[in-house]
Scaffold this motif. Sequence first.
Motif, PDB file in Angstrom:
ATOM      1  N   HIS A   1       9.509   9.203   8.962  1.00 32.55           N
ATOM      2  CA  HIS A   1       8.648   8.107   9.068  1.00 32.55           C
ATOM      3  C   HIS A   1       7.642   8.352   8.211  1.00 32.55           C
ATOM      4  O   HIS A   1       6.605   9.315   8.282  1.00 32.55           O
ATOM      5  CB  HIS A   1       8.447   7.531  10.392  1.00 32.55           C
ATOM      6  N   VAL A   2       7.204   7.117   7.241  1.00 32.19           N
ATOM      7  CA  VAL A   2       6.045   7.461   6.560  1.00 32.19           C
ATOM      8  C   VAL A   2       5.208   5.894   6.850  1.00 32.19           C
ATOM      9  O   VAL A   2       5.749   4.824   6.694  1.00 32.19           O
ATOM     10  CB  VAL A   2       6.190   7.508   4.953  1.00 32.19           C
ATOM     11  N   PHE A   3       3.879   5.966   7.108  1.00 34.70           N
ATOM     12  CA  PHE A   3       3.020   4.759   7.851  1.00 34.70           C
ATOM     13  C   PHE A   3       1.934   4.760   6.953  1.00 34.70           C
ATOM     14  O   PHE A   3       1.282   5.746   6.748  1.00 34.70           O
ATOM     15  CB  PHE A   3       2.872   4.891   9.374  1.00 34.70           C
ATOM     16  N   VAL A   4       1.790   3.668   6.158  1.00 32.45           N
ATOM     17  CA  VAL A   4       0.525   3.471   5.129  1.00 32.45           C
ATOM     18  C   VAL A   4      -0.119   2.341   5.532  1.00 32.45           C
ATOM     19  O   VAL A   4       0.509   1.213   5.896  1.00 32.45           O
ATOM     20  CB  VAL A   4       1.210   3.553   3.674  1.00 32.45           C
ATOM     21  N   ARG A   5      -1.400   2.668   5.434  1.00 35.08           N
ATOM     22  CA  ARG A   5      -2.424   1.213   5.648  1.00 35.08           C
ATOM     23  C   ARG A   5      -2.850   1.072   4.048  1.00 35.08           C
ATOM     24  O   ARG A   5      -3.293   2.087   3.551  1.00 35.08           O
ATOM     25  CB  ARG A   5      -3.374   1.405   6.614  1.00 35.08           C
ATOM     26  N   ALA A   6      -2.856  -0.172   3.616  1.00 34.82           N
ATOM     27  CA  ALA A   6      -3.552  -0.533   2.413  1.00 34.82           C
ATOM     28  C   ALA A   6      -4.083  -1.706   2.499  1.00 34.82           C
ATOM     29  O   ALA A   6      -3.506  -2.978   2.728  1.00 34.82           O
ATOM     30  CB  ALA A   6      -2.492  -0.647   1.171  1.00 34.82           C
ATOM     31  N   ASP A   7      -5.521  -1.646   2.611  1.00 35.20           N
ATOM     32  CA  ASP A   7      -6.230  -2.819   3.045  1.00 35.20           C
ATOM     33  C   ASP A   7      -5.837  -3.298   4.370  1.00 35.20           C
ATOM     34  O   ASP A   7      -6.064  -2.976   5.523  1.00 35.20           O
ATOM     35  CB  ASP A   7      -6.468  -3.814   1.864  1.00 35.20           C
TER      36      ASP A   7
ATOM     37  N   LEU B   1       1.314  -3.642  -2.945  1.00 33.47           N
ATOM     38  CA  LEU B   1       0.623  -4.172  -1.735  1.00 33.47           C
ATOM     39  C   LEU B   1      -1.074  -4.326  -2.046  1.00 33.47           C
ATOM     40  O   LEU B   1      -1.643  -5.064  -1.874  1.00 33.47           O
ATOM     41  CB  LEU B   1       0.824  -3.416  -0.470  1.00 33.47           C
ATOM     42  N   LYS B   2      -1.206  -3.137  -2.574  1.00 29.32           N
ATOM     43  CA  LYS B   2      -2.990  -2.961  -3.097  1.00 29.32           C
ATOM     44  C   LYS B   2      -3.064  -4.147  -4.003  1.00 29.32           C
ATOM     45  O   LYS B   2      -4.046  -4.806  -3.959  1.00 29.32           O
ATOM     46  CB  LYS B   2      -3.194  -1.607  -3.338  1.00 29.32           C
ATOM     47  N   SER B   3      -2.320  -4.142  -5.129  1.00 27.67           N
ATOM     48  CA  SER B   3      -2.510  -5.304  -6.267  1.00 27.67           C
ATOM     49  C   SER B   3      -2.604  -6.633  -5.721  1.00 27.67           C
ATOM     50  O   SER B   3      -3.458  -7.405  -6.231  1.00 27.67           O
ATOM     51  CB  SER B   3      -1.481  -5.119  -7.348  1.00 27.67           C
ATOM     52  N   ALA B   4      -1.621  -6.998  -4.774  1.00 22.70           N
ATOM     53  CA  ALA B   4      -1.564  -8.185  -4.163  1.00 22.70           C
ATOM     54  C   ALA B   4      -2.756  -8.769  -3.497  1.00 22.70           C
ATOM     55  O   ALA B   4      -3.012  -9.894  -3.134  1.00 22.70           O
ATOM     56  CB  ALA B   4      -0.517  -8.507  -3.319  1.00 22.70           C
ATOM     57  N   GLN B   5      -3.505  -7.646  -2.776  1.00 17.11           N
ATOM     58  CA  GLN B   5      -4.698  -7.985  -2.115  1.00 17.11           C
ATOM     59  C   GLN B   5      -6.051  -8.058  -2.782  1.00 17.11           C
ATOM     60  O   GLN B   5      -6.885  -8.472  -2.214  1.00 17.11           O
ATOM     61  CB  GLN B   5      -4.732  -7.170  -0.785  1.00 17.11           C
ATOM     62  N   ARG B   6      -5.929  -7.582  -4.093  1.00 19.40           N
ATOM     63  CA  ARG B   6      -7.245  -7.579  -5.001  1.00 19.40           C
ATOM     64  C   ARG B   6      -7.816  -9.080  -5.598  1.00 19.40           C
ATOM     65  O   ARG B   6      -6.540  -9.789  -5.982  1.00 19.40           O
ATOM     66  CB  ARG B   6      -6.962  -6.574  -6.088  1.00 19.40           C
ATOM     67  N   PRO B   7      -8.867  -9.385  -5.493  1.00 18.92           N
ATOM     68  CA  PRO B   7      -9.222 -10.624  -5.776  1.00 18.92           C
ATOM     69  C   PRO B   7      -8.967 -10.959  -7.417  1.00 18.92           C
ATOM     70  O   PRO B   7      -9.080  -9.918  -8.038  1.00 18.92           O
ATOM     71  CB  PRO B   7     -10.799 -10.839  -5.410  1.00 18.92           C
TER      72      PRO B   7
END
Length: 178
Positions: free
Chosen positions: A137-143, A172-178
Amino acid sequence: MKDSEVPQAYDVPVQDPSPEEQQKTLPPVSDASCQRVLNILEAEDASAVVFQIYNWRENIYGGDSTLASYEDTKARKAFRQLQEALADCRSFSGVSVAGKYKARITTDKAPDVGDEALSFHVVIPLPDGEGVRDEHHVFVRADDVTASFTDTNVGMPARFPLGLVDKQVERLKSAQRP
């Protein structure tokens, strides 16, 4: 991920979680901290969840990923709770659709992805005594999003491909950037 982006799989279907009335209900595992680990991996507190299956070409035991979006600081909270639960959870017993089992958890060095990441294995001896089932298992938080990746193997160590983890987390990080 699209099928063409995962050449090591023959298909990677995406699906929404099953409606609650269709989900299998299993008794909690023997250790409360270990149950919390399993609950967080299922993204039970998330606002939105998408599940993807990886049908590997070289491994009949598949992999999967769960992408979960959270409101406010709940993604940070989920990560922190998983980190704390993993510190307390070493082994547990439970019941799956295949029957009773005993498992132990071992932690790995986390990959350098996202804002925070964890890596661990759930190892379950096979009932016939001939080897083990290994879930990586790999669990990652991005924003405000978490991504959980799982690979399963029997008789040899499992390892979810880090390149796929990197690619999905960057998206995921790119999708959350304004």
